[in-house]
Enzyme design. Structure first.
Site, PDB file in Angstrom:
ATOM      1  N   SER A   1       0.971  -1.103   0.117  1.00 40.10           N
ATOM      2  CA  SER A   1       0.061  -0.035   0.047  1.00 40.10           C
ATOM      3  C   SER A   1       0.886   1.337   0.030  1.00 40.10           C
ATOM      4  CB  SER A   1      -0.913  -0.076   1.177  1.00 40.10           C
ATOM      5  OG  SER A   1      -0.083   0.419   2.431  1.00 40.10           O
ATOM      6  N   LYS A   2       0.394   2.391  -0.060  1.00 36.92           N
ATOM      7  CA  LYS A   2       0.877   3.673  -0.114  1.00 36.92           C
ATOM      8  C   LYS A   2       2.026   3.695   1.132  1.00 36.92           C
ATOM      9  CE  LYS A   2      -0.502   6.463  -3.478  1.00 36.92           C
ATOM     10  NZ  LYS A   2       0.642   7.028  -4.614  1.00 36.92           N
ATOM     11  N   ARG A   3       1.648   3.134   2.224  1.00 40.70           N
ATOM     12  CA  ARG A   3       2.405   3.019   3.332  1.00 40.70           C
ATOM     13  C   ARG A   3       4.078   2.937   2.942  1.00 40.70           C
ATOM     14  NH1 ARG A   3       1.856  -1.070   5.891  1.00 40.70           N
ATOM     15  NH2 ARG A   3       0.269  -1.602   4.791  1.00 40.70           N
TER      16      ARG A   3
END
Ligand code: GLU
Length: 480
Positions: A256-258
């Site tokens: 994910s963007k994390r």
């Protein structure tokens, strides 16, 4: 599972956002398999969700695929014999399949209200039962079903899942995956709005487009029994299935963007070489052997085997990606690298005048070892493009050091006295100067670097002077 069907695979993105890294890896594996087998790679646009689709997203997906070097044999912009390739243009196929399904009895009308369905679900969940639809409307006779529909009552079409059927999927990656029909709900194939659902259109299109192998992310495995049952209902041969492992972030959780950028377009914008991302994506769940890390598309195609795809989650290791990028940048010719850097140079607002092409090649060659991404270059080399330099903290400190101003004056004097610019054998020239003046090399070099580039890093000082030219070098060294 293997037969003599022509190899036809598809990548089926929904144009509701950018091309995700996971989607790109799926596309890449499909492409590599088609190219290896001399088959066809089909691009099918799953745009039935009118509210979430956009032309912008479609354009961005197509551009990202092209940027990665993935070309398709059939699909948008190229056509083909099995079109149309956008689901929004295939509604006739879906409505005739729905009519056929009703006639043949593998679809039925369900008139249950959304409230009833919701209540049923809640009750079943509370009783710790499978929250499947209770098949209430499956028992309606044809006449009643037709009459209620003709009277304008709202309904959905559900798939009539056989009672006691084994569904064994011989997956090329995961081996035999067994389901029983009791695990599958009588799922909605067409909504009350007339909009067909993903499982319905996907199975229909895979059949209509004669897809031989469905290669897609593991997250779709839950849909596979439904699609297999559809193929059976249609009396068609089931495609082979290849469910590729999830891509996990470095924290072991779903990417994910994390943990990094997830859209291919972001990597393009940030200056990753497309070949490096291609290489890296190829390694997410696949390997040629135990040692080969760097390889291009030709090598991938010749080595690609479905049996070499791993079943365990693939880690998106950003350090490895950075390393691969550096490798590609270093292996590039200065000419090819310059070509790739030009858009980034322009984006930074720097001009390359006519006649400066040779010079630019030299600048690029000087930085080739130092850049990790194309976008690093304009910032690192900005001092060569800009009229004045911005002095960073370390450079400012070097300029404030005792004796720095005197050193610079002396250097200017010496450079002016030299017939060559920069002096030949610059390293020994400056070394002997350091000995003569009894000034350490660091105290000599730092103020020079600081004045020329505003920073203490960069190529060797002699190279910096040569790139900047005599006039600008002397002017910068004398600036106050
Ligand atoms: N449109 C689906 C997706 O984007 C395709 C799934 C499939 O390959 O069947 O996930």
């Amino acid at each position: 599972m293997s037969d003599s069907r022509p190899i036809r695979v598809r990548f089926a993105p929904s144009p509701t956002g950018n091309l995700h890294i996971g989607g790109a890896r799926t596309a890449l594996f499909n492409w590599a398999f088609a190219r290896k087998m001399g088959g066809s790679f089909i691009l099918r646009i799953e745009d039935t969700d009118r509210e979430r689709n956009s032309q912008e997203s479609l354009d961005s997906i197509l551009n990202s695929l092209r940027w990665l070097g993935l070309d398709w044999d059939e699909g948008p912009e190229v056509g083909g014999d099995f079109g149309p390739y956008s689901q929004s243009e295939r509604s006739e196929c879906y409505s005739s399949a729905a009519t056929k399904g009703l006639e043949e009895g593998w679809l039925y009308r369900c008139f249950c209200s959304p409230e009833r369905i919701q209540k049923l679900k809640e009750e079943k969940l509370a009783a710790k039962e499978n929250p499947h639809y209770d098949r209430c409307c499956r028992a309606l006779c044809r006449e009643e079903s037709s009459l209620r529909s003709e009277s304008g009552e709202s309904f959905v079409l559900r798939f009539s899942v056989p009672d006691d059927e084994e569904i064994i999927i011989a997956d090329h990656v995961r081996g035999e995956v067994k389901f029983h029909s009791s695990q599958v709900e009588d799922w909605v194939a067409v909504r009350s709005t007339g909009m067909p659902t993903y499982n319905f259109v996907c199975a229909l299109d895979d059949a209509a487009m004669e897809i031989s192998h469905v290669i897609r992310g593991e997250e779709h495995l839950v849909n596979t029994p439904k699609q297999v049952l559809m193929s059976r209902a249609l009396g068609l041969q089931e495609p082979d299935f290849v469910h590729v492992p999830l891509i996990l972030g470095q924290d072991g959780k779903k990417l994910s963007k994390r943990t990094g950028d997830t859209a291919v377009g972001d990597y393009k914008e940030k200056g990753y070489p497309p070949e490096a991302l291609f290489n890296f994506l190829s390694l997410l769940g696949f390997s040629i052997d135990d040692e080969t890390t760097i390889f291009g598309s030709e090598k991938l195609v010749s080595a690609f085997e479905l049996s070499r795809i791993n079943s365990s989650g693939a880690i998106f290791d950003t350090d490895k990606l950075a390393w691969i990028c550096g490798d590609y940048i270093r292996a590039c010719s200065a000419e090819a690298l310059t070509e790739r850097l030009l858009p980034f140079i322009k984006r930074a607002g720097f001009q390359v005048e006519e006649g400066e092409e040779e010079w630019l090649l030299r600048v690029v060659a000087s930085y080739q070892e130092r850049i990790g991404l194309y976008s690093d270059f304009p910032e690192m080399a900005s001092w060569l493009f800009e009229g004045s330099v911005e002095v960073d903290k370390k450079a400012a400190k070097a300029l404030r050091a005792d004796g720095a101003a005197a050193v610079l004056m002396e250097i200017v004097k010496r450079l002016e006295a030299e017939s060559n610019f920069p002096p030949q054998e610059f390293d020994s020239w400056i070394k002997s100067l350091s000995e003569e003046l009894e000034i350490g090399m660091g105290n000599l070099m730092k103020p020079i670097r600081a004045r020329l580039a505003g920073t203490l890093g960069g190529p060797p000082v002699g190279e910096m002077m040569a790139l900047l030219g005599k006039e600008k070098t002397l002017a910068r060294l004398q600036a106050t």
